[in-house]
Design a protein around this motif. Structure first.
Motif, PDB file in Angstrom:
ATOM      1  N   SER A  51      18.810  25.507  29.826  1.00 11.94           N
ATOM      2  CA  SER A  51      18.552  24.434  28.857  1.00 11.94           C
ATOM      3  C   SER A  51      18.930  24.851  27.436  1.00 11.94           C
ATOM      4  CB  SER A  51      17.077  24.052  28.903  1.00 11.94           C
ATOM      5  OG  SER A  51      16.667  23.795  30.222  1.00 11.94           O
ATOM      6  N   GLU A  52      19.788  25.834  27.325  1.00 10.60           N
ATOM      7  CA  GLU A  52      20.308  26.295  26.026  1.00 10.60           C
ATOM      8  C   GLU A  52      19.220  26.844  25.107  1.00 10.60           C
ATOM      9  OE1 GLU A  52      23.349  23.749  24.230  1.00 10.60           O
ATOM     10  OE2 GLU A  52      23.256  22.499  26.026  1.00 10.60           O
ATOM     11  N   THR A  53      18.171  27.417  25.679  1.00  8.27           N
ATOM     12  CA  THR A  53      17.116  28.006  24.858  1.00  8.27           C
ATOM     13  C   THR A  53      17.067  29.514  25.107  1.00  8.27           C
ATOM     14  OG1 THR A  53      15.840  25.963  25.065  1.00  8.27           O
ATOM     15  CG2 THR A  53      14.639  27.918  24.329  1.00  8.27           C
ATOM     16  N   MET A  71      23.455  28.873  29.499  1.00 12.13           N
ATOM     17  CA  MET A  71      23.991  28.467  28.195  1.00 12.13           C
ATOM     18  C   MET A  71      23.371  29.242  27.030  1.00 12.13           C
ATOM     19  SD  MET A  71      25.923  26.277  29.499  1.00 12.13           S
ATOM     20  CE  MET A  71      26.613  25.344  28.147  1.00 12.13           C
ATOM     21  N   ALA A  72      22.486  30.173  27.325  1.00 14.07           N
ATOM     22  CA  ALA A  72      21.841  30.969  26.271  1.00 14.07           C
ATOM     23  C   ALA A  72      21.477  32.327  26.857  1.00 14.07           C
ATOM     24  CB  ALA A  72      20.577  30.249  25.782  1.00 14.07           C
ATOM     25  N   PRO A 132      25.604  34.443  26.214  1.00 18.21           N
ATOM     26  CA  PRO A 132      24.735  33.722  27.157  1.00 18.21           C
ATOM     27  C   PRO A 132      24.681  34.450  28.495  1.00 18.21           C
ATOM     28  CG  PRO A 132      26.295  32.222  26.119  1.00 18.21           C
ATOM     29  CD  PRO A 132      26.721  33.609  25.735  1.00 18.21           C
TER      30      PRO A 132
END
Lengths: 290, 316
Positions: free
Chosen positions: B71-73, B105-106, B159
């Motif tokens: 979730s890109e966190t 994504m992170a 990431p």
């Protein structure tokens, strides 16, 4: 419910069944090099979740996921090509069946390890919460996976942090070829949820009006309160079969990881009772049910 | 001001997580109680970062990090003991294997303390980063020097999953910059005392969270006026024969490989095998007392610095 929505869903369930039967035929013909878990009898669950699913929601699936991919828009061709590992498949032929994901439809993770997706769902839900995105995580699990410690950990964590998450337990009563009564004590999920301050609902008999009402309300509550829910849905995985173990006994198994091998006309791919979502919703088409 | 390893790593964490719009640092007792001997100090003061004391549920916590990364966190799981990570191996192996090809994504960092200070008992003294690196196929970093720490935190901006490990023995030691850094490769930091005196050039290659033995060997050899390089492995991985690091190691006349880990399989064996195949003169030191690790012990590293140095001197 809006009659057009009702009609659309009933048709969708019927089409999903037809596609699964078609894929079963291809499995019997040996067209796929990979194992596929059909979900014949599960169609109402996925069709109704897809209907109440919002664009900001996320979906995490298990190895038995074909009904969700169909409900969330995958075509027969995309699935067939994926199962043949062709570049034109839903995931470009890279994921096959048991880990098949479709991020464009909100399905960002799929795991074939029992209980594995529950923990990942926590992170997705936590991210939604800290970014204030108003979404909900729908994580699908089953009566086998709730035996894993991961289920206990995940529900406790979700409750402790008040995460926007709905644990959907598709209870078909079977894990591999073993029924619940053959492998464990009954689990009272209502009491379990209550002990962790998590809300609980149950559904059965494939009434899409009922399913949509309950699912919509749960989603609203979760968004408004960040109160995780467990939704247990009784499903009947059609296509059970008998295994002859010796001359005089046969054992019934209602689980299949592969094609349904019996005669299509007598094989239990359709049943004339409300455990079959196609039958349960025939009334919407104004056709007889005899 | 001199900082301990704990303080320095804590400062690197704060620096790194101050730069994100949203991030999460989580683990047991990280912002209350012991704060993992200070590693967690002040993490609840970082802007836009949620610092979370969690339930005791390592499997779920590993999954939590993957879900956040999906979730890109960005997130960091601070883990008091390396052996706790065994409870999360399903996530570290199976989940990572599905998601490692560009779906995360992170960054998701798992920072573990290897309890190598002794007398903790047979279950708390795991030091098996080789197996973790092999199973997870994730970058696995030894936080064994200031330069290694800097490199690991820099590389972990990418990431994906990153495993980091530090020695409990080192936590209160002063983390001072080395005077002799020469080269940074992708997989290692090279410190050298190279002299143009015609003597054999010696490389001491150190694998593991504890480089004390390798440092002592290097220091003794330097005192004896050998040209010696200390090659401190930062990222535990198979060292490619065409890599810059391999070409630099092979440029030495004598190579001593020291591995302070307790694994049954070793990336150091792989390196030694490849060096030997290239005709190099190798001494390989790995720990061999696994019989003793099933009971409470002092967990001392078995290599005797003097005998290692004497063997080198005999051969040269």
């Amino acid at each position: 419910m809006n009659p057009s929505v009702e009609s659309k869903l009933a048709k969708k369930i019927k089409v999903m069944r037809e596609i699964q039967v078609s894929i079963n035929k291809k499995m019997l013909e040996g067209q796929f090099p990979i194992p596929i878990h059909l979900a014949i009898g599960h169609e109402a669950v996925s069709a109704c979740i897809a209907e109440v699913f919002a664009p900001q929601d996320k979906l995490l699936l298990t190895h038995r996921n074909i009904h969700f991919h169909l409900a969330f828009g995958a075509t027969e061709e995309q699935l067939t090509n994926e199962y043949m590992l062709k570049p034109s498949g839903l995931a470009s032929g890279k994921l096959g069946s048991m880990n098949l994901m479709n991020p464009q439809a909100g399905n960002i993770y799929t795991s074939n390890i029992l209980g594995n997706n529950l923990s990942v769902a926590l992170g997705v839900a936590f991210s939604i919460k800290i970014k204030k995105q108003d979404g909900v995580v729908w994580v699908i699990t089953g009566d086998g996976a709730i035996e894993e410690g991961a289920f206990y950990e995940a529900v406790l964590f979700a409750s402790s942090l008040r995460l926007p998450i709905i644990f959907v337990v598709e209870n078909n009563g079977w894990s591999l070829g073993t029924s619940i009564s053959e492998r464990r004590a009954q689990i009272d999920l209502c009491k379990f949820a209550g002990s962790m301050n998590v809300e609980f609902q149950t559904l059965k008999d494939n009434d899409i009006n009922d399913y949509l009402n309950v699912m919509s309300k749960i989603r609203e509550i979760v968004v408004a309160t960040n109160q995780p829910h467990i939704l247990e849905i009784e499903v009947h995985s059609l296509g059970g079969f008998y295994v002859a173990e010796d001359q005089d006994s046969k054992r019934y198994i209602n689980y299949h990881a592969g094609a349904i091998k019996t005669d299509p006309d007598k094989n239990g791919i359709f049943e004339k009772n409300n455990t079959d979502p196609v039958f349960a919703n025939l009334k919407i088409f104004n056709v007889g049910t005899s | 001001m001199e900082l301990t390893f704990t303080q320095y790593i804590n400062s690197k964490i704060r620096q790194k997580f101050s730069g994100y719009e949203h991030s999460v640092i989580f683990g047991q007792n990280i912002v209350s109680g012991s704060r993992i001997s200070g590693l967690g100090a002040g993490l609840d003061q970082i802007d836009n970062c949620v610092a979370l004391n969690t339930t005791n549920s390592e499997n779920s916590l590993m999954g939590l990090g993957f879900g956040l990364a999906l979730s890109e966190t960005p997130s960091l799981f601070l883990m008091k003991q390396h052996d706790f990570a065994l409870l999360g191996l399903d996530q570290l192996t199976n989940t990572h294997n599905v998601l490692r090809n560009g779906r995360l994504m992170a960054p998701f960092i798992v920072l573990m303390v290897v309890v190598d200070s002794g007398f903790e008992g047979p279950q708390a003294s795991l030091s098996s980063l080789d197996e973790f690196a092999s199973l997870t196929r994730a970058p696995t970093y030894f936080l064994s020097s200031k330069e290694n720490i800097d490199k690991a935190f820099e590389l972990s901006n990418e990431p994906g999953l990153h495993l980091m490990a530090l020695s409990q023995k080192n936590m209160k030691s002063i983390c001072i910059p080395s005077q002799e850094v020469v080269i940074e490769c992708d997989e290692a930091i090279i410190y050298s005392h190279l002299l143009n005196d015609g003597k054999a050039k010696i490389a001491v290659v150190s694998f593991g969270v504890d480089i004390l033995v390798a440092r002592k060997i290097t220091a003794e050899l330097s005192e004896k006026h050998y040209s010696v390089s200390l090659i401190n492995i930062t990222k535990l991985t198979k060292i490619n024969l065409t890599s810059e690091l391999f070409s630099r190691i092979i440029n030495h006349d004598k190579i001593v490989v020291i591995d302070s880990g307790k694994s049954e399989i070793h990336f150091s064996t792989d390196l030694a095998y490849n060096l030997k195949a290239c005709g190099k003169d190798i001494d390989l030191y790995q720990r061999h007392s696994s019989q003793n690790w099933s009971v409470v012990t002092d967990d001392a590293i078995e290599f005797d610095v003097k005998s290692v140095v004497q063997k080198i001197m005999k051969g040269n």
